[in-house]
Design a protein around this motif. Structure first.
Motif, PDB file in Angstrom:
ATOM      1  N   GLY A 191      -3.011  48.992 -56.022  1.00 51.67           N
ATOM      2  CA  GLY A 191      -1.973  47.760 -55.533  1.00 51.67           C
ATOM      3  C   GLY A 191      -0.689  48.681 -55.767  1.00 51.67           C
ATOM      4  N   ASN A 192       0.352  47.184 -54.620  1.00 48.22           N
ATOM      5  CA  ASN A 192       0.778  47.574 -54.387  1.00 48.22           C
ATOM      6  C   ASN A 192       1.938  46.181 -54.067  1.00 48.22           C
ATOM      7  OD1 ASN A 192       3.484  48.569 -53.131  1.00 48.22           O
ATOM      8  ND2 ASN A 192       2.910  49.724 -51.152  1.00 48.22           N
ATOM      9  N   PRO A 193       2.763  45.672 -54.609  1.00 50.01           N
ATOM     10  CA  PRO A 193       3.612  46.834 -55.899  1.00 50.01           C
ATOM     11  C   PRO A 193       2.646  46.563 -56.877  1.00 50.01           C
ATOM     12  CG  PRO A 193       3.872  44.368 -56.513  1.00 50.01           C
ATOM     13  CD  PRO A 193       3.308  44.272 -54.676  1.00 50.01           C
ATOM     14  N   ILE A 194       3.128  47.604 -57.361  1.00 47.47           N
ATOM     15  CA  ILE A 194       2.455  47.532 -59.351  1.00 47.47           C
ATOM     16  C   ILE A 194       3.720  46.616 -59.944  1.00 47.47           C
ATOM     17  CG2 ILE A 194       1.924  49.475 -60.965  1.00 47.47           C
ATOM     18  CD1 ILE A 194       0.687  51.319 -58.548  1.00 47.47           C
ATOM     19  N   VAL A 195       3.056  45.860 -61.019  1.00 40.60           N
ATOM     20  CA  VAL A 195       4.029  45.905 -61.839  1.00 40.60           C
ATOM     21  C   VAL A 195       3.953  46.003 -63.603  1.00 40.60           C
ATOM     22  CG1 VAL A 195       4.528  43.063 -62.923  1.00 40.60           C
ATOM     23  CG2 VAL A 195       3.753  42.960 -60.572  1.00 40.60           C
ATOM     24  N   LEU A 196       4.830  46.405 -64.533  1.00 37.13           N
ATOM     25  CA  LEU A 196       5.389  47.547 -65.211  1.00 37.13           C
ATOM     26  C   LEU A 196       5.448  46.386 -65.756  1.00 37.13           C
ATOM     27  CD1 LEU A 196       6.174  50.782 -64.147  1.00 37.13           C
ATOM     28  CD2 LEU A 196       3.572  50.226 -64.426  1.00 37.13           C
ATOM     29  N   GLN A 236       8.171  54.447 -55.111  1.00 39.66           N
ATOM     30  CA  GLN A 236       7.241  55.976 -55.141  1.00 39.66           C
ATOM     31  C   GLN A 236       6.735  56.322 -53.174  1.00 39.66           C
ATOM     32  OE1 GLN A 236       2.229  56.647 -55.668  1.00 39.66           O
ATOM     33  NE2 GLN A 236       3.133  57.662 -57.540  1.00 39.66           N
ATOM     34  N   LEU A 272       9.391  53.635 -67.464  1.00 42.70           N
ATOM     35  CA  LEU A 272       8.472  54.453 -67.794  1.00 42.70           C
ATOM     36  C   LEU A 272       7.353  55.533 -68.595  1.00 42.70           C
ATOM     37  CD1 LEU A 272      10.004  55.900 -64.057  1.00 42.70           C
ATOM     38  CD2 LEU A 272       8.790  53.055 -64.415  1.00 42.70           C
ATOM     39  N   ARG A 309       5.450  52.784 -51.971  1.00 44.88           N
ATOM     40  CA  ARG A 309       4.874  51.806 -53.150  1.00 44.88           C
ATOM     41  C   ARG A 309       5.878  51.960 -54.663  1.00 44.88           C
ATOM     42  NH1 ARG A 309      -0.715  53.003 -56.141  1.00 44.88           N
ATOM     43  NH2 ARG A 309      -1.626  53.201 -54.049  1.00 44.88           N
ATOM     44  N   THR A 310       5.552  50.423 -54.425  1.00 44.09           N
ATOM     45  CA  THR A 310       6.653  49.577 -55.126  1.00 44.09           C
ATOM     46  C   THR A 310       6.584  49.656 -56.495  1.00 44.09           C
ATOM     47  OG1 THR A 310       7.908  47.996 -53.627  1.00 44.09           O
ATOM     48  CG2 THR A 310       8.103  47.163 -55.595  1.00 44.09           C
ATOM     49  N   PHE A 311       7.239  49.818 -57.592  1.00 45.43           N
ATOM     50  CA  PHE A 311       6.484  49.712 -59.236  1.00 45.43           C
ATOM     51  C   PHE A 311       7.966  48.365 -59.807  1.00 45.43           C
ATOM     52  CE2 PHE A 311       3.786  53.021 -59.869  1.00 45.43           C
ATOM     53  CZ  PHE A 311       3.939  53.577 -59.498  1.00 45.43           C
ATOM     54  N   LEU A 312       7.517  47.869 -60.184  1.00 46.47           N
ATOM     55  CA  LEU A 312       8.429  46.942 -60.848  1.00 46.47           C
ATOM     56  C   LEU A 312       8.918  46.740 -62.500  1.00 46.47           C
ATOM     57  CD1 LEU A 312       8.173  43.969 -58.528  1.00 46.47           C
ATOM     58  CD2 LEU A 312       9.558  45.252 -58.193  1.00 46.47           C
ATOM     59  N   LEU A 313      10.059  47.225 -62.577  1.00 45.61           N
ATOM     60  CA  LEU A 313      10.332  47.280 -64.586  1.00 45.61           C
ATOM     61  C   LEU A 313      11.225  45.660 -64.198  1.00 45.61           C
ATOM     62  CD1 LEU A 313      11.620  50.912 -64.670  1.00 45.61           C
ATOM     63  CD2 LEU A 313       9.346  49.240 -66.074  1.00 45.61           C
ATOM     64  N   PRO A 314      10.936  45.390 -65.519  1.00 45.43           N
ATOM     65  CA  PRO A 314      11.727  44.288 -65.761  1.00 45.43           C
ATOM     66  C   PRO A 314      13.218  45.251 -66.592  1.00 45.43           C
ATOM     67  CG  PRO A 314      10.337  44.188 -67.616  1.00 45.43           C
ATOM     68  CD  PRO A 314       9.743  45.346 -66.543  1.00 45.43           C
ATOM     69  N   LEU A 319       1.309  56.691 -63.674  1.00 44.29           N
ATOM     70  CA  LEU A 319       1.330  55.686 -63.512  1.00 44.29           C
ATOM     71  C   LEU A 319       0.378  54.922 -62.509  1.00 44.29           C
ATOM     72  CD1 LEU A 319       4.358  54.401 -64.914  1.00 44.29           C
ATOM     73  CD2 LEU A 319       2.467  54.025 -65.744  1.00 44.29           C
ATOM     74  N   SER A 320       0.793  56.036 -61.082  1.00 39.70           N
ATOM     75  CA  SER A 320      -0.490  55.199 -59.644  1.00 39.70           C
ATOM     76  C   SER A 320      -1.195  56.299 -59.727  1.00 39.70           C
ATOM     77  CB  SER A 320       1.030  55.525 -58.897  1.00 39.70           C
ATOM     78  OG  SER A 320       0.955  57.011 -58.364  1.00 39.70           O
TER      79      SER A 320
END
Lengths: 406, 215
Positions: A401-406, B13, A22, B126-131, A395-396
């Motif tokens: 949006g939801n999801p947030i693709v990182l 989150q 992150l 709220r979803t965050f996606l990490l590889p 980051l948010s």
């Protein structure tokens, strides 16, 4: 100084990897924290520990402190009490002092971070002068908003709703607001002087210095001398216990530069404790973290008999040391303690006295509470989880949006 | 050749919706209005706490019905719904609303009220996606990656796609179907992931894939 790697053995390397991943997405960005005191209280403690760890991630974390005179801090203390539900007059003069101090602070606290993170009510009005097109601004509330005084709440709300998001420590603090509200409980640092493992000799030395007898039960409350922590109620509970069981009571804490009420409370506490050689009222200077750590470790149990509480990090500190804790069921404390599983929630002086006796008489049960509490803190209330949540917050603020693709 | 399976890590989150329920009527109103992601959060976040806090992972609604309202029977209804059979949040929402409607009809205005301080605060995730850097091109690689995947990755790939909270191709079973492993995909779909810890879930899925790889 601690490094992120140092926490891997405590929370597992997986969590550290997540923080690094992150952090890489925010590297080079500037996060500017603004609060009202550099020393004393949970906010200053967290910022002191967190800032270098954020820097280690490549984030330029800064921390500015607003200035105010005695009159300003008297007003903000009254606001603080009113927000905690303690009736407090809040006059037009008070509002004017608040606004003028905000303006005066612009001479030395300029908003310049990519993210401006403002803590608690004292600097909240700075939002009025920040160019919100250039800075992502969030307001961090560290206090209990369960039942705020309506006029003070309305005054603050006008400022709060100008932020992009507000951050609260417990679900019960959420208010109807036109902006996003994020839940981020605070945390303790297991490697800080206040929480790190201590050799027994250090604990012995600190107890000897204060005249404590380690062969007899020690009951301790660590907190600022503040009416909302009910230190006088603690002494009264202790007196009820003392009729039946031998024990010592320690009330230890310091003050904060933004709390003008501390000395008055301390005087009342000393008066209530007068004449009992087993009550130790210790006013500790800033930087007494090792002493606090040692006192907690020497204790048979820890109290946090708060009447109102922003979060009550002293509970997490005690639980981290696997101590049984009896605490008021207010603010963020019920998030830290599940009654009779990871501690005891009490609602009165009598209830506190009852549970002190119970735990003194059932040490195996008390010990189990402490062990469960430590694991709960490990999973939820350490600084590593807090850093992760703050990184997600930033980051948010700039991703929708939801999801947030990182 | 099919696409490799990428293991993703879900971070959540928690958002505060500023809504609170103190009784069944208020709970019902909120359950009709809150977003799908809120229902997903309240019914799934406790899965991560399964081991430490409780031998069974009740959802937040069930927990609150017991602790705050003392409605043990209603709470059991909420916790024993066939979650493993649901394929959308709309189905879960409807399954929650039906017993509440029945309760309100039957109880003739008797509404237990949560004591002060024990209201249910509605949250959202709220979803965050990490590889994770883990990927698999074959069932054998899948088995290896599954052993290394963070537990939050297992949770995401098992629960979110089946409820429409993630693309269908993120589902373990869907990818195994494409690999020609329909039998094992069917076995994974047959598991009730709500009645075991996430580590047990990992072990069960892995052993089923291992049987296929060995055969």
């Amino acid at each position: 100084m601690s490094h992120l790697e140092d926490y891997a053995s405590i929370v597992g390397p997986e969590r550290i990897d997540v923080i690094r991943a992150l952090g890489a997405r925010l590297a080079g960005r500037v996060i500017q924290n603004i609060n009202s005191t550099a020393v004393g209280g949970g906010v200053a403690e967290i910022l002191t520990r967190m800032t270098p760890l954020l820097k280690e991630l490549g984030i330029e974390a800064r921390w500015d402190v607003i200035r105010g005179n005695e009159r300003f801090f008297a007003v903000t203390k009254a606001m603080h009490n009113g927000l905690h539900g303690v009736p407090s007059p809040f006059t037009e003069d008070d509002r004017q002092v608040f606004r003028e101090t905000t303006k005066a602070n612009l001479d030395h606290v300029q908003p310049w971070g990519d993210f401006v993170f403002i803590h608690d009510p004292q600097p909240v009005a700075l939002i009025e002068v920040i160019d919100r097109a250039k800075h992502f601004c969030a307001w961090r509330c560290h206090i209990d908003f369960t039942d705020p005084q309506p006029d003070i709440w309305q005054f603050l709300k006008n400022y709060i709703e100008s932020y992009r998001a507000a951050v609260f420590s417990a679900p019960a603090f959420a208010r109807p607001l036109g902006i996003r509200q994020i839940l981020i409980p605070p945390s303790i640092d297991p490697l800080a002087d206040k929480n790190k493992d201590l050799p027994n000799e250090v604990v012995d030395e600190v107890c000897a210095r204060f005249g404590l007898d380690r062969c007899r039960p020690i009951i301790t409350q660590i907190s600022r001398f503040d009416y909302l922590k009910d230190p006088v109620g603690v002494i009264r509970a202790y007196k009820m216990v003392k009729r039946h069981l031998d024990c010592q009571l320690v009330l230890a804490g310091g003050g904060a530069t933004d709390d003008p009420e501390g000395q008055k409370v301390l005087d009342e506490v000393r008066s209530e404790a007068a004449g009992d050689p087993d009550v130790f009222v210790l006013f500790l200077p800033p930087g007494s973290d090792i002493e606090i750590n040692a006192l907690q470790r020497a204790s048979t149990m820890i109290l946090q008999k708060s009447l109102k509480e922003g979060f009550g990090l002293t509970v997490a500190e005690a639980l981290w040391k696997a101590k049984p804790v009896i605490a008021g069921a207010v603010g963020g404390i019920p998030l830290q303690i599940t009654h009779k599983f990871s501690g005891i929630l009490a609602h009165s002086i009598e209830g506190t006295a009852f549970w002190i006796k119970q735990l003194l008489n059932t040490p195996r049960f008390a010990s189990r509470l402490g062990r469960n509490g430590r694991e709960h803190v490990r999973a939820n209330f350490l600084i590593t989880r807090h850093i992760r949540d703050y990184l997600l917050l930033f980051l948010s603020l700039e991703n929708k949006g939801n999801p947030i693709v990182l | 050749m099919s696409e490799p399976f990428h293991f993703r890590l879900q971070l959540t989150q928690i958002e505060l919706l500023g809504r609170r329920a103190g009784n069944i009527t208020e709970l019902r109103r909120h359950l009709r209005e809150i977003p799908d992601s809120s229902i997903y959060y309240h019914t799934h976040h406790r899965l991560r706490q399964h081991i430490i806090r409780s031998p069974e992972p009740p959802n937040d609604f069930s927990f609150w019905l017991t602790k705050a309202l003392g409605l043990a029977k209603m709470a059991e209804t909420f916790s024993s719904l066939p979650f493993a059979s649901f394929r959308s949040i709309a189905e879960i929402r409807q399954a929650f609303l039906a017993p509440l409607d029945a309760f309100l009809l039957e109880e003739n205005g008797h509404h237990p009220q949560a004591p002060a301080g024990m209201e249910l605060h509605l949250l959202d995730g709220r979803t965050f996606l990490l590889p994770t850097g883990l990927q698999a091109r074959t069932p054998a690689e899948f088995k290896t990656a599954l052993a290394k995947a963070p537990i939050g990755s297992i949770q995401y790939h098992v629960f979110a796609p089946r409820l429409g909270m993630a693309p269908p191709e993120f589902d373990f079973a869907a990818w195994l179907d494409v690999q020609g492993c329909e039998n094992i995909a069917a076995e994974i779909r047959r598991l009730d992931p709500y009645t075991m810890t996430l580590e047990t879930l990992r072990t069960n899925i892995r052993s089923k894939v291992a049987e296929h790889v060995a055969s």
